[in-house]
Design a protein around this motif. Structure first.
Motif, mmCIF file in Angstrom:
data_model
loop_
_atom_site.group_PDB
_atom_site.id
_atom_site.type_symbol
_atom_site.label_atom_id
_atom_site.label_comp_id
_atom_site.label_asym_id
_atom_site.label_seq_id
_atom_site.Cartn_x
_atom_site.Cartn_y
_atom_site.Cartn_z
ATOM 1 N N MET A 79 49.096 -22.790 84.198
ATOM 2 C CA MET A 79 49.028 -22.469 85.505
ATOM 3 C C MET A 79 49.517 -23.928 86.303
ATOM 4 N N ALA A 80 50.587 -23.847 87.116
ATOM 5 C CA ALA A 80 51.010 -25.167 87.754
ATOM 6 C C ALA A 80 50.519 -25.180 88.952
ATOM 7 N N LEU A 81 50.268 -26.222 89.499
ATOM 8 C CA LEU A 81 49.923 -26.403 91.204
ATOM 9 C C LEU A 81 51.133 -27.207 91.830
ATOM 10 N N ILE A 82 51.566 -26.315 92.770
ATOM 11 C CA ILE A 82 52.577 -26.779 93.655
ATOM 12 C C ILE A 82 52.213 -26.953 95.127
ATOM 13 N N VAL A 83 52.852 -28.040 95.738
ATOM 14 C CA VAL A 83 52.632 -28.393 97.044
ATOM 15 C C VAL A 83 54.017 -28.186 97.846
ATOM 16 N N GLN A 84 53.742 -27.456 98.820
ATOM 17 C CA GLN A 84 55.141 -26.948 99.445
ATOM 18 C C GLN A 84 54.935 -27.432 101.032
ATOM 19 N N LYS A 85 55.737 -28.305 101.587
ATOM 20 C CA LYS A 85 55.727 -28.641 102.865
ATOM 21 C C LYS A 85 56.814 -28.141 103.875
ATOM 22 N N PHE A 86 56.432 -27.593 105.078
ATOM 23 C CA PHE A 86 57.431 -26.732 105.853
ATOM 24 C C PHE A 86 57.314 -27.522 107.062
ATOM 25 N N GLY A 87 58.684 -28.092 107.475
ATOM 26 C CA GLY A 87 58.690 -28.721 108.944
ATOM 27 C C GLY A 87 58.701 -27.825 110.160
ATOM 28 N N GLY A 88 58.979 -28.528 111.354
ATOM 29 C CA GLY A 88 58.890 -27.550 112.591
ATOM 30 C C GLY A 88 59.724 -26.593 112.770
ATOM 31 N N SER A 89 61.115 -26.752 112.334
ATOM 32 C CA SER A 89 62.236 -25.867 112.541
ATOM 33 C C SER A 89 61.896 -24.600 111.142
ATOM 34 N N SER A 90 61.211 -25.173 110.252
ATOM 35 C CA SER A 90 60.959 -23.860 109.130
ATOM 36 C C SER A 90 59.867 -23.106 109.520
ATOM 37 N N VAL A 91 59.157 -23.323 110.470
ATOM 38 C CA VAL A 91 58.007 -22.371 110.973
ATOM 39 C C VAL A 91 58.196 -22.103 112.430
ATOM 40 N N ALA A 92 59.472 -22.111 113.063
ATOM 41 C CA ALA A 92 59.431 -22.144 114.431
ATOM 42 C C ALA A 92 59.130 -20.922 115.191
ATOM 43 N N ASN A 93 59.494 -19.618 114.387
ATOM 44 C CA ASN A 93 58.908 -18.450 115.086
ATOM 45 C C ASN A 93 58.610 -17.320 113.953
ATOM 46 N N ALA A 94 58.307 -16.150 114.435
ATOM 47 C CA ALA A 94 57.775 -15.248 113.423
ATOM 48 C C ALA A 94 58.616 -15.107 112.286
ATOM 49 N N GLU A 95 59.930 -14.912 112.419
ATOM 50 C CA GLU A 95 60.886 -14.627 111.565
ATOM 51 C C GLU A 95 61.100 -15.829 110.536
ATOM 52 N N ARG A 96 60.838 -16.997 111.013
ATOM 53 C CA ARG A 96 60.754 -17.967 110.161
ATOM 54 C C ARG A 96 59.683 -18.374 109.397
ATOM 55 N N LEU A 97 58.463 -17.891 109.946
ATOM 56 C CA LEU A 97 57.081 -17.778 109.224
ATOM 57 C C LEU A 97 57.272 -16.960 108.247
ATOM 58 N N GLN A 98 57.915 -15.732 108.513
ATOM 59 C CA GLN A 98 58.027 -14.926 107.345
ATOM 60 C C GLN A 98 58.795 -15.133 106.206
ATOM 61 N N ASN A 99 60.010 -15.886 106.535
ATOM 62 C CA ASN A 99 60.531 -16.574 105.311
ATOM 63 C C ASN A 99 59.789 -17.414 104.666
ATOM 64 N N VAL A 100 59.037 -18.291 105.279
ATOM 65 C CA VAL A 100 58.008 -19.304 104.610
ATOM 66 C C VAL A 100 57.136 -18.425 103.584
ATOM 67 N N ALA A 101 56.454 -17.376 104.201
ATOM 68 C CA ALA A 101 55.483 -16.561 103.495
ATOM 69 C C ALA A 101 56.233 -16.067 102.273
ATOM 70 N N ARG A 102 57.374 -15.643 102.374
ATOM 71 C CA ARG A 102 58.159 -15.299 101.250
ATOM 72 C C ARG A 102 58.243 -16.311 100.114
ATOM 73 N N VAL A 152 49.422 -22.614 94.882
ATOM 74 C CA VAL A 152 50.161 -23.209 95.908
ATOM 75 C C VAL A 152 49.182 -23.801 97.151
ATOM 76 N N ILE A 153 49.503 -24.686 97.496
ATOM 77 C CA ILE A 153 48.860 -25.622 98.623
ATOM 78 C C ILE A 153 50.320 -25.838 99.678
ATOM 79 N N VAL A 154 50.096 -25.263 100.656
ATOM 80 C CA VAL A 154 51.028 -25.245 101.673
ATOM 81 C C VAL A 154 50.503 -26.251 102.776
ATOM 82 N N VAL A 155 51.613 -27.231 103.427
ATOM 83 C CA VAL A 155 51.312 -28.092 104.573
ATOM 84 C C VAL A 155 52.541 -27.660 105.411
ATOM 85 N N VAL A 156 51.969 -27.417 106.655
ATOM 86 C CA VAL A 156 52.603 -27.130 107.738
ATOM 87 C C VAL A 156 52.798 -28.054 108.782
#
Ligand code: ADP
Ligand code: ASP
Ligand code: MG
Length: 401
Positions: free
Chosen positions: A1-24, A36-40
């Motif tokens: 099992m690998a450990l992945i860190v994923q960071k999403f910047g402001g425009s990537s989480v800008a609205n509900a649709e973008r957040l859904q994309n991040v969730a995917r 997965v550890i996510v940094v927003v």
């Protein structure tokens, strides 16, 4: 099992649709059986809006109060993303910077990470939860909330990846990689497959905000391989890593920094100790000085000109004026209508002529140079701000040919 860190910047989480994309993206990684550890970051322009709100109330708000305000932006993103992921049937835990163990110094607004207590993070990972951490923040030893400086979420992500020896650290953003110049300024800029830590560190420090410079510094120190990629297009990005000598290109990129101001002290007494007085005063205020230019003494006086970040110019000018008598200068002038434009490339140390080519491009574009500074792998010039876009394009074109 690998450990992945994923960071999403402001425009990537800008609205509900973008957040859904991040969730995917995040849950697809979890579906592979990885932790997965996510940094927003804060949504869209939230941080700028919060700063504006504070200015309306109190232009001189304390840095501690500002940090207390600014850290809320990231908390909104983390909460909303957690809700989405939980709704999809996965288990997500949002954590603030202090819950995630970020201990920093007390330099509000530009704090440095002192230590990352990974206990809580490891605990959550142990339970196979998707952890969502607010970027850009921590607490100091007095339990006060601090922030790491604009763009600091990248550094939060790299700190986690380094401390937990993550297998991957991905920085998702609104461009699909690192380019030879900001693609919004130079439409014909080329995407790089990879770039060395040193070159990226220079580019980031010289104004390419695609990565926070301290994130690159930390990635180099702990050998964290970074990937910068788009959150909207599923394709490989740019890898930041140690690069062998063979791969070193003459010029890796052109960067522009608009957050800069020039201060001149005129009629300085030409005697020992002056530079020490000026620069130790600024250092005591934690103000970084960049390019320094000193004239040859004439009639017992000389002039000295240097640059600081535009954010620091008010504090620097006030402190210098207060100390005018003890420092000993006739006049102070300052100007923030300037930009710094730089070329970066590890190959230039063994290639004379890079400076000449850069200056030729500027001369042909009729752009006057105010100050110059060089190091082994970069050349920077200070020019008028309204010419900076032209300058970046002219220089980029000269080196592409
Ligand atoms: P995020 O909110 O995802 O952290 P940033 O705005 O901080 O995104 O950084 C991404 C931006 O960096 C891009 O939109 C681009 O305009 C800018 N940028 C500056 N220089 C470069 C470069 N050399 N390569 C790619 N992007 C760059
Ligand atoms: N939200 C913060 C900023 O706008 C931190 C970040 O985006 O990395 O600077
Ligand atoms: Mg950023």
């Amino acid at each position: 099992m690998a450990l992945i860190v994923q960071k999403f910047g402001g425009s990537s989480v800008a609205n509900a649709e973008r957040l859904q994309n991040v969730a995917r993206i995040v849950t697809a990684e979890a579906d592979k059986g990885n932790n997965v550890i996510v940094v927003v970051s804060a949504q869209g322009d939230t941080t700028d809006e919060l700063i504006e709100k504070a200015r309306e109330i109190s232009p001189d708000a304390s840095a501690r109060d500002m940090d207390f305000l600014l850290n809320t932006g990231e908390q909104i993103s983390a909460a909303l993303l957690s809700m989405l992921i939980n709704k999809m049937g996965y288990r997500a835990t949002p954590l603030t910077g202090w819950q995630a163990g970020f201990l920093t110094d007390s330099n509000h607004g530009r704090a440095r990470i002192r230590r990352l207590n990974t206990e809580r993070l490891e605990n959550e990972i142990g339970k196979n939860n998707i952890v969502i951490v607010t970027g850009f923040q921590g607490i100091n030893r007095y339990d006060d909330i601090t922030t790491l400086g604009r763009g600091g979420s990248d550094t939060s992500a790299v700190a986690i990846a380094a401390s937990l020896h993550a297998d991957k650290c991905q920085i998702f953003t609104d461009v699909d990689g690192i380019y030879t110049a900001d693609p919004r300024v130079v439409p014909g800029a080329n995407k790089l497959n990879s770039i060395s830590y040193d070159e990226m560190l220079e580019l980031a420090s010289l104004g390419a905000q695609v990565l926070h410079n301290r994130s690159v510094e930390m990635a180099k120190k702990y050998n964290v391989r970074l990937e910068v990629l788009s959150s909207l297009e599923n394709k490989p990005g740019t890898i930041v890593k140690e690069v062998s000598k063979m791969e070193k290109m003459l010029i890796k990129g052109v960067a522009k920094d608009d957050n800069i101001a020039r201060i001149s002290l005129v009629g300085v007494r030409d005697e020992p100790g002056f530079a020490f007085k000026v620069f130790s005063l600024l250092a005591s205020l934690k103000i970084n000085v960049d390019i320094i230019l000193q004239s040859i003494g004439r009639d017992g006086t000389k002039d000295i000109t240097f640059t600081v970040a535009a954010d620091d110019v008010k504090a620097a000018v006030n402190a210098l004026n207060d100390a005018q008598e003890s420092i000993g200068f006739a006049k102070l002038a300052w100007d923030d209508n300037v930009s710094k434009v730089s070329v970066v490339g590890a190959g230039m140390e063994s290639n004379p002529g890079v400076a000449a080519k850069m200056f030729e491009a500027l001369s042909e574009a009729n752009i006057n140079i105010h100050m110059i500074s060089t190091s082994e792998i970069k050349i920077s010039v200070l020019i008028d701000k309204d010419l900076a876009k032209n300058a970046v394009n002219a220089i980029h074109e000269a080196f592409e040919a």
